[in-house]
Design a protein around this motif. Structure first.
Motif, PDB file in Angstrom:
ATOM      1  N   TRP A  19       7.056  90.187 -21.390  1.00  0.00           N
ATOM      2  CA  TRP A  19       8.381  89.939 -21.453  1.00  0.00           C
ATOM      3  C   TRP A  19       8.950  89.499 -20.178  1.00  0.00           C
ATOM      4  CZ3 TRP A  19      12.926  91.524 -19.070  1.00  0.00           C
ATOM      5  CH2 TRP A  19      14.012  91.572 -19.724  1.00  0.00           C
ATOM      6  N   LEU A  20       8.587  90.113 -18.861  1.00  0.00           N
ATOM      7  CA  LEU A  20       9.145  89.288 -17.899  1.00  0.00           C
ATOM      8  C   LEU A  20       8.656  87.880 -17.685  1.00  0.00           C
ATOM      9  CD1 LEU A  20       8.083  92.056 -15.435  1.00  0.00           C
ATOM     10  CD2 LEU A  20      10.481  91.612 -15.924  1.00  0.00           C
ATOM     11  N   TYR A  21       7.779  87.334 -17.954  1.00  0.00           N
ATOM     12  CA  TYR A  21       7.173  86.079 -18.037  1.00  0.00           C
ATOM     13  C   TYR A  21       8.282  85.062 -18.839  1.00  0.00           C
ATOM     14  CZ  TYR A  21       4.284  81.887 -18.067  1.00  0.00           C
ATOM     15  OH  TYR A  21       3.766  80.589 -18.015  1.00  0.00           O
ATOM     16  N   LYS A  22       8.240  85.670 -20.058  1.00  0.00           N
ATOM     17  CA  LYS A  22       9.260  85.092 -21.094  1.00  0.00           C
ATOM     18  C   LYS A  22      10.933  85.164 -20.747  1.00  0.00           C
ATOM     19  CE  LYS A  22       7.828  82.932 -24.414  1.00  0.00           C
ATOM     20  NZ  LYS A  22       7.280  81.807 -24.532  1.00  0.00           N
ATOM     21  N   HIS A  23      11.204  86.137 -20.246  1.00  0.00           N
ATOM     22  CA  HIS A  23      12.689  86.406 -20.269  1.00  0.00           C
ATOM     23  C   HIS A  23      13.184  86.563 -18.495  1.00  0.00           C
ATOM     24  CE1 HIS A  23      13.314  87.404 -24.113  1.00  0.00           C
ATOM     25  NE2 HIS A  23      12.239  88.250 -24.110  1.00  0.00           N
ATOM     26  N   ARG A  24      12.646  86.575 -17.728  1.00  0.00           N
ATOM     27  CA  ARG A  24      12.745  86.418 -16.163  1.00  0.00           C
ATOM     28  C   ARG A  24      11.761  85.383 -15.374  1.00  0.00           C
ATOM     29  NH1 ARG A  24      15.750  90.686 -14.332  1.00  0.00           N
ATOM     30  NH2 ARG A  24      15.894  89.481 -12.432  1.00  0.00           N
ATOM     31  N   PRO A  25      11.774  84.111 -15.901  1.00  0.00           N
ATOM     32  CA  PRO A  25      10.805  83.063 -15.000  1.00  0.00           C
ATOM     33  C   PRO A  25      11.194  82.937 -13.768  1.00  0.00           C
ATOM     34  CG  PRO A  25      12.393  81.980 -16.692  1.00  0.00           C
ATOM     35  CD  PRO A  25      12.809  83.539 -16.767  1.00  0.00           C
ATOM     36  N   GLU A  26      12.476  83.405 -13.481  1.00  0.00           N
ATOM     37  CA  GLU A  26      12.945  83.057 -11.638  1.00  0.00           C
ATOM     38  C   GLU A  26      11.788  84.208 -11.002  1.00  0.00           C
ATOM     39  OE1 GLU A  26      15.700  86.358 -13.629  1.00  0.00           O
ATOM     40  OE2 GLU A  26      14.505  84.254 -13.860  1.00  0.00           O
ATOM     41  N   LEU A  27      11.345  85.169 -11.575  1.00  0.00           N
ATOM     42  CA  LEU A  27      10.618  86.150 -10.906  1.00  0.00           C
ATOM     43  C   LEU A  27       9.316  85.559 -10.720  1.00  0.00           C
ATOM     44  CD1 LEU A  27      11.710  89.371 -12.348  1.00  0.00           C
ATOM     45  CD2 LEU A  27      12.549  88.486 -10.237  1.00  0.00           C
ATOM     46  N   ARG A  28       8.736  84.714 -11.340  1.00  0.00           N
ATOM     47  CA  ARG A  28       7.423  84.151 -11.258  1.00  0.00           C
ATOM     48  C   ARG A  28       7.151  83.770  -9.754  1.00  0.00           C
ATOM     49  NH1 ARG A  28       7.338  80.370 -16.163  1.00  0.00           N
ATOM     50  NH2 ARG A  28       8.292  81.732 -17.777  1.00  0.00           N
ATOM     51  N   ALA A  29       5.934  83.837  -9.279  1.00  0.00           N
ATOM     52  CA  ALA A  29       5.496  83.371  -7.912  1.00  0.00           C
ATOM     53  C   ALA A  29       5.351  81.798  -8.116  1.00  0.00           C
ATOM     54  CB  ALA A  29       4.221  84.020  -7.576  1.00  0.00           C
ATOM     55  N   LYS A  30       5.525  81.126  -7.204  1.00  0.00           N
ATOM     56  CA  LYS A  30       5.170  79.644  -7.098  1.00  0.00           C
ATOM     57  C   LYS A  30       3.580  79.323  -7.152  1.00  0.00           C
ATOM     58  CE  LYS A  30       9.445  78.293  -7.136  1.00  0.00           C
ATOM     59  NZ  LYS A  30      10.019  78.016  -8.369  1.00  0.00           N
ATOM     60  N   PRO A  31       3.354  78.385  -7.940  1.00  0.00           N
ATOM     61  CA  PRO A  31       1.729  78.381  -7.884  1.00  0.00           C
ATOM     62  C   PRO A  31       1.220  77.858  -6.600  1.00  0.00           C
ATOM     63  CG  PRO A  31       2.839  76.851  -9.585  1.00  0.00           C
ATOM     64  CD  PRO A  31       3.888  77.469  -8.714  1.00  0.00           C
ATOM     65  N   ASP A  32       0.028  78.385  -6.211  1.00  0.00           N
ATOM     66  CA  ASP A  32      -0.531  78.036  -5.125  1.00  0.00           C
ATOM     67  C   ASP A  32      -1.419  76.905  -5.197  1.00  0.00           C
ATOM     68  OD1 ASP A  32      -2.977  78.869  -6.462  1.00  0.00           O
ATOM     69  OD2 ASP A  32      -3.475  80.689  -5.430  1.00  0.00           O
ATOM     70  N   THR A  33      -2.047  76.510  -4.094  1.00  0.00           N
ATOM     71  CA  THR A  33      -2.840  75.268  -3.744  1.00  0.00           C
ATOM     72  C   THR A  33      -3.927  75.260  -4.647  1.00  0.00           C
ATOM     73  OG1 THR A  33      -2.219  75.221  -1.424  1.00  0.00           O
ATOM     74  CG2 THR A  33      -3.906  73.638  -2.427  1.00  0.00           C
ATOM     75  N   GLN A  34      -4.732  76.324  -5.297  1.00  0.00           N
ATOM     76  CA  GLN A  34      -5.690  76.239  -6.164  1.00  0.00           C
ATOM     77  C   GLN A  34      -5.171  75.912  -7.486  1.00  0.00           C
ATOM     78  OE1 GLN A  34      -8.089  79.756  -6.053  1.00  0.00           O
ATOM     79  NE2 GLN A  34      -9.544  79.009  -7.413  1.00  0.00           N
ATOM     80  N   THR A  35      -4.209  76.683  -7.889  1.00  0.00           N
ATOM     81  CA  THR A  35      -3.478  76.717  -9.205  1.00  0.00           C
ATOM     82  C   THR A  35      -3.016  75.230  -9.388  1.00  0.00           C
ATOM     83  OG1 THR A  35      -3.136  78.738  -9.164  1.00  0.00           O
ATOM     84  CG2 THR A  35      -1.761  77.676 -10.876  1.00  0.00           C
ATOM     85  N   GLU A  36      -2.402  74.537  -8.261  1.00  0.00           N
ATOM     86  CA  GLU A  36      -1.808  73.321  -8.578  1.00  0.00           C
ATOM     87  C   GLU A  36      -2.994  72.188  -8.746  1.00  0.00           C
ATOM     88  OE1 GLU A  36       0.913  72.029  -8.847  1.00  0.00           O
ATOM     89  OE2 GLU A  36       2.317  73.617  -8.329  1.00  0.00           O
ATOM     90  N   SER A  37      -4.168  72.542  -8.157  1.00  0.00           N
ATOM     91  CA  SER A  37      -5.443  71.753  -8.268  1.00  0.00           C
ATOM     92  C   SER A  37      -5.991  71.766  -9.773  1.00  0.00           C
ATOM     93  CB  SER A  37      -6.521  72.197  -7.362  1.00  0.00           C
ATOM     94  OG  SER A  37      -7.667  71.407  -7.437  1.00  0.00           O
ATOM     95  N   LEU A  38      -5.811  73.108 -10.270  1.00  0.00           N
ATOM     96  CA  LEU A  38      -6.212  73.330 -11.851  1.00  0.00           C
ATOM     97  C   LEU A  38      -5.438  72.387 -12.627  1.00  0.00           C
ATOM     98  CD1 LEU A  38      -7.109  76.947 -11.888  1.00  0.00           C
ATOM     99  CD2 LEU A  38      -8.807  75.123 -11.885  1.00  0.00           C
ATOM    100  N   PHE A  39      -3.981  72.324 -12.469  1.00  0.00           N
ATOM    101  CA  PHE A  39      -3.075  71.821 -13.274  1.00  0.00           C
ATOM    102  C   PHE A  39      -3.421  69.991 -13.106  1.00  0.00           C
ATOM    103  CE2 PHE A  39       0.567  74.991 -12.342  1.00  0.00           C
ATOM    104  CZ  PHE A  39       0.078  75.640 -13.270  1.00  0.00           C
ATOM    105  N   GLU A  40      -3.602  69.766 -11.928  1.00  0.00           N
ATOM    106  CA  GLU A  40      -4.030  68.413 -11.615  1.00  0.00           C
ATOM    107  C   GLU A  40      -5.200  68.067 -12.279  1.00  0.00           C
ATOM    108  OE1 GLU A  40      -3.642  64.420 -10.914  1.00  0.00           O
ATOM    109  OE2 GLU A  40      -2.093  65.954 -10.377  1.00  0.00           O
ATOM    110  N   THR A  41      -6.304  68.894 -12.501  1.00  0.00           N
ATOM    111  CA  THR A  41      -7.517  68.373 -13.319  1.00  0.00           C
ATOM    112  C   THR A  41      -7.188  68.382 -14.783  1.00  0.00           C
ATOM    113  OG1 THR A  41      -8.738  69.509 -11.671  1.00  0.00           O
ATOM    114  CG2 THR A  41      -9.824  69.448 -13.685  1.00  0.00           C
ATOM    115  N   GLY A  42      -6.033  69.231 -15.060  1.00  0.00           N
ATOM    116  CA  GLY A  42      -5.912  69.179 -16.561  1.00  0.00           C
ATOM    117  C   GLY A  42      -5.275  67.903 -16.792  1.00  0.00           C
TER     118      GLY A  42
END
Length: 80
Positions: A19-42
């Motif tokens: 619910w929070l993910y869908k309705h309060r996206p502003e509360l999400r943490a910014k992706p860290d370097t490792q997550t950004e790297s996974l996105f780039e691989t995708g």
């Protein structure tokens, strides 16, 4: 409200988290370097797939219109 696979799994683990993910996206943490790297691989995998199928037609991702994306895909397949 359509859900991605990861969102569906999130909801199975914790309804409040989904619910929070869908309705309060502003509360999400910014992706860290490792997550950004996974996105780039995708993104790189997607680029390689486009090279394998140079005559393919890309359907733009629209998280608010999964059904429309599916219908466009089916129509393209039917029309070869």
């Amino acid at each position: 409200m359509p859900l991605s696979k990861s969102q569906y799994l999130r909801g199975l683990q914790c309804h409040k988290s989904l619910w929070l993910y869908k309705h309060r996206p502003e509360l999400r943490a910014k992706p860290d370097t490792q997550t950004e790297s996974l996105f780039e691989t995708g993104y790189q995998v997607g680029d390689l797939a486009k090279q394998l199928f140079p005559n393919g037609i890309e359907i733009a991702f629209d998280p608010d219109d999964f059904n429309g994306m599916i219908e466009r895909t089916k129509a393209l397949i039917d029309n070869k």
